[in-house]
Design an enzyme around this catalytic site. Structure first.
Site, PDB file in Angstrom:
ATOM      1  N   LYS A 173       1.943 -17.606  19.585  1.00  0.00           N
ATOM      2  CA  LYS A 173       2.087 -17.604  18.121  1.00  0.00           C
ATOM      3  C   LYS A 173       3.388 -18.310  17.719  1.00  0.00           C
ATOM      4  O   LYS A 173       4.476 -17.802  17.947  1.00  0.00           O
ATOM      5  CB  LYS A 173       2.103 -16.172  17.565  1.00  0.00           C
ATOM      6  CG  LYS A 173       1.816 -16.184  16.067  1.00  0.00           C
ATOM      7  CD  LYS A 173       2.423 -15.052  15.295  1.00  0.00           C
ATOM      8  CE  LYS A 173       3.851 -15.232  14.946  1.00  0.00           C
ATOM      9  NZ  LYS A 173       4.190 -16.357  14.058  1.00  0.00           N
ATOM     10  N   GLY A 183       0.077 -17.603  12.736  1.00  0.00           N
ATOM     11  CA  GLY A 183      -0.105 -16.630  11.657  1.00  0.00           C
ATOM     12  C   GLY A 183       1.208 -15.957  11.315  1.00  0.00           C
ATOM     13  O   GLY A 183       2.263 -16.316  11.842  1.00  0.00           O
ATOM     14  N   GLY A 228       1.907  -8.793  14.431  1.00  0.00           N
ATOM     15  CA  GLY A 228       2.779  -8.259  15.487  1.00  0.00           C
ATOM     16  C   GLY A 228       2.174  -7.076  16.220  1.00  0.00           C
ATOM     17  O   GLY A 228       2.222  -6.998  17.450  1.00  0.00           O
ATOM     18  N   GLU A 242      14.790 -12.802  23.610  1.00  0.00           N
ATOM     19  CA  GLU A 242      15.913 -13.737  23.501  1.00  0.00           C
ATOM     20  C   GLU A 242      16.287 -13.746  22.027  1.00  0.00           C
ATOM     21  O   GLU A 242      15.553 -14.293  21.199  1.00  0.00           O
ATOM     22  CB  GLU A 242      15.466 -15.113  24.012  1.00  0.00           C
ATOM     23  CG  GLU A 242      16.625 -15.983  24.418  1.00  0.00           C
ATOM     24  CD  GLU A 242      17.238 -16.691  23.227  1.00  0.00           C
ATOM     25  OE1 GLU A 242      18.273 -16.196  22.741  1.00  0.00           O
ATOM     26  OE2 GLU A 242      16.676 -17.684  22.782  1.00  0.00           O
ATOM     27  N   CYS A 300      20.812 -20.587  18.775  1.00  0.00           N
ATOM     28  CA  CYS A 300      21.248 -19.211  19.061  1.00  0.00           C
ATOM     29  C   CYS A 300      22.501 -19.167  19.909  1.00  0.00           C
ATOM     30  O   CYS A 300      23.267 -18.211  19.853  1.00  0.00           O
ATOM     31  CB  CYS A 300      20.117 -18.416  19.702  1.00  0.00           C
ATOM     32  SG  CYS A 300      19.336 -19.292  21.041  1.00  0.00           S
ATOM     33  N   GLU A 329      25.200 -13.227  12.760  1.00  0.00           N
ATOM     34  CA  GLU A 329      24.676 -14.560  13.057  1.00  0.00           C
ATOM     35  C   GLU A 329      24.301 -15.244  11.743  1.00  0.00           C
ATOM     36  O   GLU A 329      23.405 -14.782  11.030  1.00  0.00           O
ATOM     37  CB  GLU A 329      23.444 -14.444  13.964  1.00  0.00           C
ATOM     38  CG  GLU A 329      22.932 -15.797  14.388  1.00  0.00           C
ATOM     39  CD  GLU A 329      21.761 -15.709  15.349  1.00  0.00           C
ATOM     40  OE1 GLU A 329      20.757 -15.066  15.003  1.00  0.00           O
ATOM     41  OE2 GLU A 329      21.847 -16.310  16.432  1.00  0.00           O
TER      42      GLU A 329
HETATM   43  P1  NAD Z   1      12.075 -13.979  12.855  1.00  0.00           P
HETATM   44  O1  NAD Z   1      12.667 -13.371  14.060  1.00  0.00           O
HETATM   45  O2  NAD Z   1      11.593 -13.071  11.777  1.00  0.00           O
HETATM   46  O3  NAD Z   1      10.837 -14.923  13.255  1.00  0.00           O
HETATM   47  C1  NAD Z   1      10.709 -15.507  14.530  1.00  0.00           C
HETATM   48  C2  NAD Z   1       9.270 -15.354  15.008  1.00  0.00           C
HETATM   49  O4  NAD Z   1       8.951 -13.973  15.097  1.00  0.00           O
HETATM   50  C3  NAD Z   1       8.229 -15.958  14.078  1.00  0.00           C
HETATM   51  O5  NAD Z   1       7.181 -16.505  14.847  1.00  0.00           O
HETATM   52  C4  NAD Z   1       7.707 -14.744  13.311  1.00  0.00           C
HETATM   53  O6  NAD Z   1       6.399 -14.921  12.832  1.00  0.00           O
HETATM   54  C5  NAD Z   1       7.733 -13.703  14.394  1.00  0.00           C
HETATM   55  N1  NAD Z   1       7.797 -12.320  13.941  1.00  0.00           N
HETATM   56  C6  NAD Z   1       8.542 -11.799  12.945  1.00  0.00           C
HETATM   57  N2  NAD Z   1       8.325 -10.470  12.842  1.00  0.00           N
HETATM   58  C7  NAD Z   1       7.419 -10.148  13.804  1.00  0.00           C
HETATM   59  C8  NAD Z   1       6.786  -8.938  14.211  1.00  0.00           C
HETATM   60  N3  NAD Z   1       7.036  -7.781  13.605  1.00  0.00           N
HETATM   61  N4  NAD Z   1       5.903  -8.984  15.222  1.00  0.00           N
HETATM   62  C9  NAD Z   1       5.631 -10.145  15.852  1.00  0.00           C
HETATM   63  N5  NAD Z   1       6.191 -11.316  15.514  1.00  0.00           N
HETATM   64  C10 NAD Z   1       7.082 -11.320  14.507  1.00  0.00           C
HETATM   65  O7  NAD Z   1      13.150 -15.014  12.311  1.00  0.00           O
HETATM   66  P2  NAD Z   1      13.292 -15.635  10.852  1.00  0.00           P
HETATM   67  O8  NAD Z   1      13.024 -14.627   9.785  1.00  0.00           O
HETATM   68  O9  NAD Z   1      12.479 -16.856  10.827  1.00  0.00           O
HETATM   69  O10 NAD Z   1      14.849 -15.970  10.868  1.00  0.00           O
HETATM   70  C11 NAD Z   1      15.759 -14.950  10.515  1.00  0.00           C
HETATM   71  C12 NAD Z   1      17.004 -15.023  11.344  1.00  0.00           C
HETATM   72  O11 NAD Z   1      16.688 -14.886  12.718  1.00  0.00           O
HETATM   73  C13 NAD Z   1      17.773 -16.327  11.300  1.00  0.00           C
HETATM   74  O12 NAD Z   1      18.602 -16.412  10.195  1.00  0.00           O
HETATM   75  C14 NAD Z   1      18.534 -16.286  12.580  1.00  0.00           C
HETATM   76  O13 NAD Z   1      19.726 -15.549  12.415  1.00  0.00           O
HETATM   77  C15 NAD Z   1      17.627 -15.556  13.521  1.00  0.00           C
HETATM   78  N6  NAD Z   1      16.905 -16.470  14.439  1.00  0.00           N
HETATM   79  C16 NAD Z   1      17.298 -16.507  15.729  1.00  0.00           C
HETATM   80  C17 NAD Z   1      16.672 -17.379  16.597  1.00  0.00           C
HETATM   81  C18 NAD Z   1      17.068 -17.473  18.039  1.00  0.00           C
HETATM   82  O14 NAD Z   1      16.800 -18.483  18.686  1.00  0.00           O
HETATM   83  N7  NAD Z   1      17.678 -16.448  18.597  1.00  0.00           N
HETATM   84  C19 NAD Z   1      15.658 -18.208  16.147  1.00  0.00           C
HETATM   85  C20 NAD Z   1      15.257 -18.137  14.817  1.00  0.00           C
HETATM   86  C21 NAD Z   1      15.891 -17.246  13.983  1.00  0.00           C
END
Ligand code: NAD
Length: 477
Positions: free
Chosen positions: A170, A201, A207, A245, A279, A383
């Protein structure tokens, strides 16, 4: 405009159960650049079931066969390089001329490295009266974010295939296009049906089923700590393996006996790369009091020299944030830093000057530097995930190490010191999964992952493969 209509499940392009589509926005122009289907729970369950059926035969294939498939995929990825570059640049704003080096080539190279690792699965350790063998963990859910959408996928898919696992993938809502190209790659090389399944999605909606379904054995996730916690909770009742991660707030210790100009330049460039959406970004630069003012002046000049602009312009070194939402998050932090009393050295909340008309509506943030930052300020602790560097002063090396470790995160770190032995003595005292010393550069064979809130488990390297492995002891005496 690219339009996708189908999901890839069980080796076929299938019509989704849902009629919902998502419009993908190019963050440089704020215009729609693609449309993709959204999977719903029914689609995800079909994908998990296909992965379960495929696991039986795929996990028993000889390593040489899996390695051949991974190499064939890498070859086909080379053929699709330009498609990957355009897809990634358009959906997350990475400058077109940098996208291959930052986002694509490493993914292809990593695939070839993981192909070789497939043979580790056949190694048998003979001990006194027993043997230890390796088996694939099973059906894996792979959930990725938007900042390095292909590399993050490759870092999970490579070991999944090498180990003999099967997968349901996903991508992030805003960057699904490279995953569709990957599905086309696997379709073309004839990867057995069900080994790879694609269900884009909304993470929050899918999730529970992606992480909690009884036929899922493991979840590998990259993204925010908040989503990582939700994913762990969904997986916990099924006692699934979870590899996370998550974020970082990584320190960069510069000592007074190093080449200050070189050290500061590389630190600023590190943070501004990929518009700060990395990150491992070294967002806390720790500088001795004795050369603090000089370092701040140097950092300002480097940041102001970065060409921010249209990702399609070859001169551009920094594009927009990956979305307007991410831009707003970053601007809020910049405002907070000012309110908290940090000194804004350059950048700020206004749009960068001299943007061409083509990208005037884009999600741009100026390269921003704060000095006189206290490590307890939220801009030093949280972050930001944007082009924002905090410069913090320290009085001696014990103080620097104390500040460096004073964070809930522990993903990366870096040291520029007089020489390698001096840097190594500091590196051993930092609580982080990676430490770059002197000119050390990222290596996909090195294990990658975090201490503390930066996650658990490791990706990349042999340790990355082992996350997807069950260890079996066969006792015969
Ligand atoms: P997020 O963690 O919400 O989304 C990342 C992925 O997780 C997406 O594919 C999303 O659909 C999925 N996701 C979110 N909630 C989920 C759940 N309950 N179950 C399964 N999958 C789920 O990140 P975001 O909202 O796009 O970004 C928010 C913050 O996250 C950023 O500002 C940044 O600080 C951090 N971030 C970190 C990384 C990293 O590489 N560590 C990458 C992106 C974002």
């Amino acid at each position: 405009m690219k339009k996708h209509h189908k999901l890839y499940i069980d080796g076929q392009w299938c019509t989704p159960s849902s009629t919902q589509f998502v419009e993908i926005i190019n963050p440089a122009t704020n215009r729609v650049c693609a449309r993709t289907p959204m999977a719903n729970e029914r689609d995800v369950i079909a994908a998990i079931e296909a992965a379960r059926v495929a696991f039986a035969a795929w996990s028993q294939t000889p390593a040489s066969q899996r390695a051949d498939f991974i190499h064939a995929a890498a070859d086909e990825m080379e053929n699709r390089r330009d498609d990957f570059i355009v897809a990634i640049s358009q959906t997350m704003g990475c400058p077109l001329s940098l996208t291959n080096d930052l986002q694509v080539q490493g993914s292809i190279d990593a695939f070839r490295t993981f192909a070789k690792m497939a043979f580790l699965m056949e190694e048998v350790e003979e001990k006194e009266g027993f043997m230890v063998i390796r088996e694939a963990v099973g059906v894996c859910t792979l959930i990725n974010p938007w900042n390095y959408p292909l590399s993050q996928l490759a870092g999970k898919m490579g070991p999944v295939l090498a180990a003999g696992c099967t997968m349901v993938v996903k991508p992030a809502e805003q960057t699904p296009l490279q995953d569709f190209i990957v599905a086309e790659v696997f379709d073309k090389i004839g990867l057995p049906a069900g080994v790879f399944n694609l269900t884009p999605g909304i993470g929050a909606d899918l999730g529970q089923v992606l992480c909690g379904h009884p036929e899922v054995d493991m979840v590998s996730f990259t993204g925010s700590s908040a989503a990582g916690i939700n994913i762990s909770n969904a997986a916990a009742p099924g006692v699934k393996r979870v590899c996370l991660e998550l974020g970082g707030k990584s320190p960069y210790i510069i000592t007074e006996d190093t080449d200050l100009a070189v050290a500061v330049r590389s630190g600023v460039e590190n943070v501004m790369s990929n518009s700060g959406q990395t990150c491992t970004a070294l967002t806390r630069m720790l500088v001795p009091e004795s050369c603090y003012d000089e370092a701040v002046k140097m950092a300002k000049l480097v940041a102001e020299d970065i060409v921010v602009g249209d990702p399609e312009n070859p001169e551009t070194r920094m594009g927009p944030m990956s979305s307007s939402r991410q831009k707003d998050t970053v601007l809020n932090y910049i405002e907070k830093g000012i309110i908290e009393g940090a000194r804004l050295v350059t950048g700020g909340v206004e749009m960068p000057e001299n943007l061409p008309d083509s990208v005037k509506e884009g999600a741009y943030v100026k390269p921003t530097i704060f000095a006189d930052v206290g490590n307890d300020m939220s801009i030093a602790q949280e972050e930001i995930f944007g082009p924002v560097l905090c410069i913090i002063s320290y009085c001696d090396i014990d103080h620097a190490i104390e500040i460096a470790n004073d964070t809930i995160y522990g993903l990366s770190s870096r040291i520029s010191a007089k020489d390698k032995p001096a840097a190594l003595s500091i590196a051993r005292r930092l609580r982080a999964g990676q430490c770059f010393v002197q000119g050390g550069r990222y290596k996909d064979k090195a294990p990658f992952g975090g201490y503390k809130h930066s996650g658990n488990g490791r990706e990349w390297g042999e340790e990355g493969l082992m996350e997807y492995v069950e260890v079996k002891a066969i006792i015969y005496e």
